[in-house]
Scaffold this active site. Structure first.
Site: not given
Ligand code: NAD
Length: 281
Positions: A48, A106
């Site tokens: 990231y 990861h």
């Molecule tokens: P998420 O499902 O948390 O969605 C985030 C998005 O949803 C935001 O960017 C925003 O657009 C919207 N959102 C968030 N809160 C909201 C609300 N209350 N109302 C309306 N819209 C809202 O997606 P993410 O960021 O992909 O996943 C969360 C975390 O998981 C990441 O930040 C990261 O730390 C982790 N992650 C890990 C991997 C992995 O391969 N291990 C992959 C993706 C994400």
């Protein structure tokens, strides 16, 4: 805040803040806001490129380091024992900390056995308080968990109302490995934020769709790390422990499961090729 005890006795907040796709220049402000909103767990990763911002914000917060749970992940370009070992030290430096609470591999590609040995060694040295994996589907997960000395404490996999990982979680439970959800809001895919079932249930409790979707996962004993760069949404996503979904509501949400990824299937050869192209992230 609810805490969950991992298979080595370490306690982790069930709800944390994720910083995927948070610009390195924004990470400090976002983590500062998240800590202000009450979050005590932050999920970052080498890939990231924002570990520095996370570490700086934690340091500046004035909150005791022992109260904050830091999660990071080793990227596949740093796999193999030697590279992984060096990259753990690099993450510690970037995060300005003497230990990382949970370090994950990861992705289940490249030399992950070598990298896992480096995790085990750093765990024994006290540099990592817990270790685990991410994106390991049951086939890779069972293979690894059966052949290492320290069983993964966590497997962080895509988990949301449309991809509930019901069967995968059962396999992880067998090993005492906790399921941690990434993409708990599916990044809004499949029309999550306007889903009629979630909306209707939210109305009953005076809660938003996001809060219902997150609450559902926590009631299934899943650890979650929703992401938002907006303070009001961080607070909304954090405020999910003052209501409870009924067994009937849980069943209705369970029926939304499509049992497939909304992003990419890690078992698809094309996905593997895609990740080989991302080796240099
Ligand atoms: P998420 O499902 O948390 O969605 C985030 C998005 O949803 C935001 O960017 C925003 O657009 C919207 N959102 C968030 N809160 C909201 C609300 N209350 N109302 C309306 N819209 C809202 O997606 P993410 O960021 O992909 O996943 C969360 C975390 O998981 C990441 O930040 C990261 O730390 C982790 N992650 C890990 C991997 C992995 O391969 N291990 C992959 C993706 C994400």
């Amino acid at each position: 805040m609810k805490y969950v005890t991992l298979n080595n006795g370490v306690k982790i907040p069930q709800l944390g803040y994720g910083v995927y796709q948070v610009e390195p220049t924004e990470a400090g402000r976002c983590v500062n806001d998240a800590l202000g909103a009450g979050y005590r767990m932050v999920d970052t990763a080498q890939a990231y490129h924002n570990e520095e911002g996370v570490g700086a914000a934690v340091k500046k917060s004035g909150i005791a380091r022992s109260e904050i749970f830091l999660v990071s992940k080793i990227w596949i370009s740093n796999y193999g024992y030697e590279r992984a070992k060096a990259s753990i030290d690099e993450s510690l430096r970037r995060l300005q900390t003497e230990y990382i609470d949970l370090m994950l591999l990861h992705q289940p590609f490249c030399d992950y056995y070598g990298a896992y040995r480096a995790l085990e060694e750093a765990y024994r040295e006290g540099k990592l308080r817990a270790i685990g994996v991410s994106n390991f589907q049951p086939n890779h997960f069972i293979d690894l968990a059966s052949n290492v000395e320290i069983v993964p404490a966590v497997n962080q996999v895509e988990t949301h109302v449309f991809c509930q990982q019901i069967r995968s979680k059962e396999y992880m439970d067998e090993f005492g490995t906790h399921t941690m959800s990434w993409g708990p809001l599916a990044e809004g895919r499949n029309g999550l934020f306007v889903n009629p079932v979630l909306k209707e249930i939210g109305k009953v409790h005076g809660k938003s769709v996001a809060q219902v979707a997150l609450r559902y996962l926590t009631q299934r004993d899943v650890i979650i790390i929703p992401k938002s760069v907006h303070r009001n949404r961080m607070e909304e996503n954090f405020n999910i422990y003052d209501f409870e979904l009924t067994p009937d509501e849980m069943e209705r949400i369970k029926s939304l499961d499509l049992a497939k990824s909304a992003f990419f299937d890690h078992n698809d050869p094309e996905t593997v090729k895609m990740f080989m192209g991302w080796r240099a992230l």
